[in-house]
Design a protein around this motif. Structure first.
Motif, PDB file in Angstrom:
ATOM      1  N   LEU A 122      -4.998  18.293  -8.034  1.00  0.00           N
ATOM      2  CA  LEU A 122      -5.108  18.540  -6.600  1.00  0.00           C
ATOM      3  C   LEU A 122      -5.244  17.234  -5.828  1.00  0.00           C
ATOM      4  CD1 LEU A 122      -5.704  20.525  -4.153  1.00  0.00           C
ATOM      5  CD2 LEU A 122      -8.116  20.049  -4.635  1.00  0.00           C
ATOM      6  N   SER A 123      -6.011  16.269  -6.393  1.00  0.00           N
ATOM      7  CA  SER A 123      -6.543  15.192  -5.554  1.00  0.00           C
ATOM      8  C   SER A 123      -6.112  13.782  -5.958  1.00  0.00           C
ATOM      9  CB  SER A 123      -8.075  15.273  -5.535  1.00  0.00           C
ATOM     10  OG  SER A 123      -8.603  15.161  -6.854  1.00  0.00           O
ATOM     11  N   SER A 124      -4.947  13.636  -6.583  1.00  0.00           N
ATOM     12  CA  SER A 124      -4.414  12.296  -6.876  1.00  0.00           C
ATOM     13  C   SER A 124      -5.437  11.432  -7.618  1.00  0.00           C
ATOM     14  CB  SER A 124      -3.981  11.592  -5.580  1.00  0.00           C
ATOM     15  OG  SER A 124      -2.960  12.289  -4.926  1.00  0.00           O
ATOM     16  N   GLU A 125      -5.697  11.821  -8.855  1.00  0.00           N
ATOM     17  CA  GLU A 125      -6.823  11.258  -9.596  1.00  0.00           C
ATOM     18  C   GLU A 125      -6.642   9.807 -10.036  1.00  0.00           C
ATOM     19  OE1 GLU A 125      -7.872  14.009 -12.724  1.00  0.00           O
ATOM     20  OE2 GLU A 125      -7.577  15.717 -11.378  1.00  0.00           O
ATOM     21  N   THR A 126      -5.422   9.284 -10.043  1.00  0.00           N
ATOM     22  CA  THR A 126      -5.233   7.888 -10.443  1.00  0.00           C
ATOM     23  C   THR A 126      -5.032   6.966  -9.230  1.00  0.00           C
ATOM     24  OG1 THR A 126      -2.841   8.187 -10.784  1.00  0.00           O
ATOM     25  CG2 THR A 126      -4.279   8.505 -12.694  1.00  0.00           C
ATOM     26  N   SER A 127      -5.383   7.446  -8.063  1.00  0.00           N
ATOM     27  CA  SER A 127      -5.300   6.618  -6.858  1.00  0.00           C
ATOM     28  C   SER A 127      -6.537   5.711  -6.758  1.00  0.00           C
ATOM     29  CB  SER A 127      -5.207   7.501  -5.614  1.00  0.00           C
ATOM     30  OG  SER A 127      -6.368   8.310  -5.505  1.00  0.00           O
ATOM     31  N   ASP A 128      -6.495   4.793  -5.799  1.00  0.00           N
ATOM     32  CA  ASP A 128      -7.691   4.009  -5.467  1.00  0.00           C
ATOM     33  C   ASP A 128      -8.600   4.818  -4.542  1.00  0.00           C
ATOM     34  OD1 ASP A 128      -7.123   1.363  -6.742  1.00  0.00           O
ATOM     35  OD2 ASP A 128      -5.361   1.488  -5.447  1.00  0.00           O
ATOM     36  N   ILE A 129      -7.966   5.535  -3.625  1.00  0.00           N
ATOM     37  CA  ILE A 129      -8.682   6.397  -2.677  1.00  0.00           C
ATOM     38  C   ILE A 129      -7.866   7.674  -2.520  1.00  0.00           C
ATOM     39  CG2 ILE A 129      -9.570   6.640  -0.325  1.00  0.00           C
ATOM     40  CD1 ILE A 129      -9.438   3.537  -0.137  1.00  0.00           C
ATOM     41  N   ALA A 147       0.863  -1.182   0.000  1.00  0.00           N
ATOM     42  CA  ALA A 147       0.000   0.000   0.000  1.00  0.00           C
ATOM     43  C   ALA A 147       0.894   1.225   0.000  1.00  0.00           C
ATOM     44  CB  ALA A 147      -0.910   0.015   1.224  1.00  0.00           C
ATOM     45  N   MET A 148       0.667   2.113  -0.937  1.00  0.00           N
ATOM     46  CA  MET A 148       1.512   3.292  -1.070  1.00  0.00           C
ATOM     47  C   MET A 148       0.719   4.552  -0.749  1.00  0.00           C
ATOM     48  SD  MET A 148       3.039   4.922  -4.524  1.00  0.00           S
ATOM     49  CE  MET A 148       3.708   6.596  -4.482  1.00  0.00           C
ATOM     50  N   VAL A 149       1.357   5.496  -0.068  1.00  0.00           N
ATOM     51  CA  VAL A 149       0.790   6.816   0.188  1.00  0.00           C
ATOM     52  C   VAL A 149       1.612   7.825  -0.597  1.00  0.00           C
ATOM     53  CG1 VAL A 149       0.223   8.558   1.921  1.00  0.00           C
ATOM     54  CG2 VAL A 149       0.093   6.114   2.503  1.00  0.00           C
ATOM     55  N   GLY A 150       0.951   8.719  -1.356  1.00  0.00           N
ATOM     56  CA  GLY A 150       1.719   9.665  -2.147  1.00  0.00           C
ATOM     57  C   GLY A 150       0.925  10.874  -2.592  1.00  0.00           C
ATOM     58  N   THR A 151       1.648  11.875  -3.053  1.00  0.00           N
ATOM     59  CA  THR A 151       1.060  13.083  -3.633  1.00  0.00           C
ATOM     60  C   THR A 151       0.604  12.772  -5.064  1.00  0.00           C
ATOM     61  OG1 THR A 151       3.229  13.781  -4.414  1.00  0.00           O
ATOM     62  CG2 THR A 151       2.540  14.568  -2.224  1.00  0.00           C
ATOM     63  N   PRO A 152      -0.114  13.679  -5.713  1.00  0.00           N
ATOM     64  CA  PRO A 152      -0.596  13.395  -7.076  1.00  0.00           C
ATOM     65  C   PRO A 152       0.484  12.965  -8.058  1.00  0.00           C
ATOM     66  CG  PRO A 152      -1.724  15.313  -6.211  1.00  0.00           C
ATOM     67  CD  PRO A 152      -0.687  14.954  -5.191  1.00  0.00           C
ATOM     68  N   LEU A 191      -2.905  11.666  -1.748  1.00  0.00           N
ATOM     69  CA  LEU A 191      -3.130  12.841  -0.903  1.00  0.00           C
ATOM     70  C   LEU A 191      -3.565  14.037  -1.744  1.00  0.00           C
ATOM     71  CD1 LEU A 191       0.130  12.540   1.217  1.00  0.00           C
ATOM     72  CD2 LEU A 191      -2.140  11.660   1.809  1.00  0.00           C
ATOM     73  N   PHE A 192      -4.355  14.925  -1.151  1.00  0.00           N
ATOM     74  CA  PHE A 192      -4.601  16.227  -1.760  1.00  0.00           C
ATOM     75  C   PHE A 192      -3.310  17.038  -1.619  1.00  0.00           C
ATOM     76  CE2 PHE A 192      -9.465  16.618  -0.845  1.00  0.00           C
ATOM     77  CZ  PHE A 192      -9.666  15.379  -1.446  1.00  0.00           C
ATOM     78  N   CYS A 193      -2.975  17.794  -2.643  1.00  0.00           N
ATOM     79  CA  CYS A 193      -1.718  18.551  -2.586  1.00  0.00           C
ATOM     80  C   CYS A 193      -1.821  19.794  -3.460  1.00  0.00           C
ATOM     81  CB  CYS A 193      -0.563  17.664  -3.056  1.00  0.00           C
ATOM     82  SG  CYS A 193       1.046  18.480  -3.047  1.00  0.00           S
ATOM     83  N   MET A 194      -1.544  20.948  -2.874  1.00  0.00           N
ATOM     84  CA  MET A 194      -1.467  22.186  -3.633  1.00  0.00           C
ATOM     85  C   MET A 194      -0.048  22.425  -4.147  1.00  0.00           C
ATOM     86  SD  MET A 194      -4.438  23.556  -3.919  1.00  0.00           S
ATOM     87  CE  MET A 194      -4.119  25.259  -4.384  1.00  0.00           C
ATOM     88  N   GLU A 195       0.957  22.151  -3.291  1.00  0.00           N
ATOM     89  CA  GLU A 195       2.356  22.315  -3.647  1.00  0.00           C
ATOM     90  C   GLU A 195       3.221  21.732  -2.535  1.00  0.00           C
ATOM     91  OE1 GLU A 195       0.669  25.456  -1.489  1.00  0.00           O
ATOM     92  OE2 GLU A 195       0.827  25.938  -3.620  1.00  0.00           O
ATOM     93  N   ASN A 196       4.506  21.564  -2.832  1.00  0.00           N
ATOM     94  CA  ASN A 196       5.479  21.114  -1.839  1.00  0.00           C
ATOM     95  C   ASN A 196       6.625  22.117  -1.767  1.00  0.00           C
ATOM     96  OD1 ASN A 196       5.305  18.635  -0.214  1.00  0.00           O
ATOM     97  ND2 ASN A 196       4.726  17.690  -2.159  1.00  0.00           N
ATOM     98  N   PHE A 197       7.325  22.092  -0.641  1.00  0.00           N
ATOM     99  CA  PHE A 197       8.412  23.032  -0.426  1.00  0.00           C
ATOM    100  C   PHE A 197       9.776  22.351  -0.536  1.00  0.00           C
ATOM    101  CE2 PHE A 197       4.990  24.817   2.424  1.00  0.00           C
ATOM    102  CZ  PHE A 197       4.639  25.837   1.562  1.00  0.00           C
ATOM    103  N   SER A 198      10.756  23.114  -0.957  1.00  0.00           N
ATOM    104  CA  SER A 198      12.147  22.655  -0.932  1.00  0.00           C
ATOM    105  C   SER A 198      12.627  22.631   0.515  1.00  0.00           C
ATOM    106  CB  SER A 198      13.024  23.606  -1.750  1.00  0.00           C
ATOM    107  OG  SER A 198      14.386  23.462  -1.405  1.00  0.00           O
ATOM    108  N   TYR A 199      13.150  21.502   0.948  1.00  0.00           N
ATOM    109  CA  TYR A 199      13.618  21.382   2.335  1.00  0.00           C
ATOM    110  C   TYR A 199      14.737  22.387   2.617  1.00  0.00           C
ATOM    111  CZ  TYR A 199      15.398  19.314   6.650  1.00  0.00           C
ATOM    112  OH  TYR A 199      15.808  19.122   7.948  1.00  0.00           O
ATOM    113  N   LYS A 200      15.692  22.477   1.696  1.00  0.00           N
ATOM    114  CA  LYS A 200      16.836  23.378   1.887  1.00  0.00           C
ATOM    115  C   LYS A 200      16.383  24.832   1.985  1.00  0.00           C
ATOM    116  CE  LYS A 200      19.592  24.249  -1.599  1.00  0.00           C
ATOM    117  NZ  LYS A 200      20.643  24.100  -2.641  1.00  0.00           N
TER     118      LYS A 200
END
Length: 377
Positions: A101-108, A7-12, A35-44
């Protein structure tokens, strides 16, 4: 065929990579929780931004993004607000061309938009996803309510705004640079023709060098000769890419998308079977009502999957994400919560792939579309 069911958890973008892995290879990924995702940040860059507020990553207990701010709950119980207008400068460049936004190719798909505090919005997209949710409700892992028209309006509105904004960004980027390949509408036959003429050098020029790489690690995972490496940087080729190999170009979420997986930008949240608002009856740790943690708990408890591919925080670098595979519920619970920066999520699958390859070589069985392209020039 892999003996692992993950089972994998991931952004779009990560879920799209997982979907392409399932499409083109014999993938061990059994269930995709998006997961729903608007954007991600650079850690550095996030570390550098915190310095402006006299803060360190080690000071932070929890992140939350809502109502136009990045909220930082500190370990001393103080709260710091950083306006998103300020935080936008540390957003990863590839996020500007993401229309999902909402990971459209996921199962859930799981997120908070539209649901009240303590509850999560859950989009069921496949029969497998529907069976999982119904089972989790029956076994009292979660409870659910119908999504209202007002909740739909909010969710569709936010998703539609992301599509519109980033389609404009794509148009601007294509004017000055190369085409954004994943938005190109091609037939599957045409895509196959592109694939058999492409390798890492094409991936580098069309994705990596123009800031479209999502750092998911799918290219590193599928490289049969272990030539692609991601060590806290962009994918790099450590050797000479064989002319017959097209694996990395095929599975990248920012190259051409097969017709069955392609987003319809006229549908803000994509295709789905049902949308609900749900609450966990088992866990409280984590964001989005702990639904991701609870669903993983259900999948592992009921032995629907053998392991979960999750993202945890490194002990020696505060909030620095890393991916791992675990079948331990306590480890899954500990990893709960959004990290807001990325890591090569498919990296832990490499060891499983090598183990499965040994089994496959002994059995002579294979289920890999990419093998049909080897030797074609």
């Amino acid at each position: 065929m892999s003996e692992h069911k993950i089972a994998m958890v991931g952004t779009p973008c990560e879920i799209m990579a997982a979907s392409k892995l399932q499409y083109y290879t014999d993938s061990p990924i059994e269930v995709k929780l998006g997961l729903f995702c608007m954007e991600n940040f650079s850690y550095k860059y996030f570390v550098n931004l915190l310095k402006e507020y006299d803060l360190k990553m080690e000071d932070i207990e929890k992140f939350q993004i809502e109502k136009g701010f990045v909220f930082l709950l500190l370990k001393n119980k103080e709260e710091v607000k950083i306006p998103l207008s300020v935080a936008k400068r540390i957003i990863r460049k590839n996020c500007d061309i993401c229309v999902e936004l909402s990971s459209e190719t996921s199962d859930i798909s799981i997120g908070s938009i539209g649901s009240k505090e303590g509850w999560s919005t859950l989009i069921i997209r496949t029969e497998k996803g529907e069976e999982i949710v119904n089972g989790a409700i029956k076994e009292k892992f979660i409870e659910g309510e119908e999504f209202t028209e007002q909740q739909f309006k909010l969710l569709n509105g936010i998703a539609g705004k992301k599509i519109a904004r980033n389609l404009e960004n794509i148009e601007k980027r294509e004017f000055f640079a190369r085409p954004v390949l994943y938005q190109r509408e091609k037939t599957d036959d045409s895509i196959l023709n592109e694939i058999i003429e492409s390798n890492f050098s094409d991936l580098k020029s069309n994705v990596i060098d123009i800031g479209a790489c999502v750092l998911c690690g799918a290219c590193e995972y599928v490289c049969p000769d272990n030539l692609i490496k991601i060590d806290d940087t962009k994918p790099q080729m450590k050797g000479e890419c064989p002319q017959y190999c097209h694996a990395c170009f095929s599975v990248c979420p920012r190259t051409f998308i097969p017709e069955d997986l392609r987003n319809d930008n006229e549908k803000p949240i994509g295709d789905y079977k049902k949308v609900m608002t749900v609450k966990s009856l088992k866990h409280t740790q984590g964001q989005d009502g702990s639904i991701v943690t609870t669903l993983l708990d259900y999948l592992l408890t009921e032995k629907i999957v053998t392991e979960a591919l999750i993202v945890d925080k490194q002990d020696h670098l505060a909030w620095k994400p890393y991916a791992k595979i675990s079948s331990d519920i306590d480890e899954v619970v500990k990893s709960g919560g959004t990290k807001y920066s990325v890591c090569p999520v498919f990296k832990p699958l490499k060891a499983i792939s090598e183990s499965d390859d040994r089994l496959e070589n002994n059995s002579g069985e294979s289920d890999n579309r990419l093998e049909n392209t080897e030797g074609v020039n």
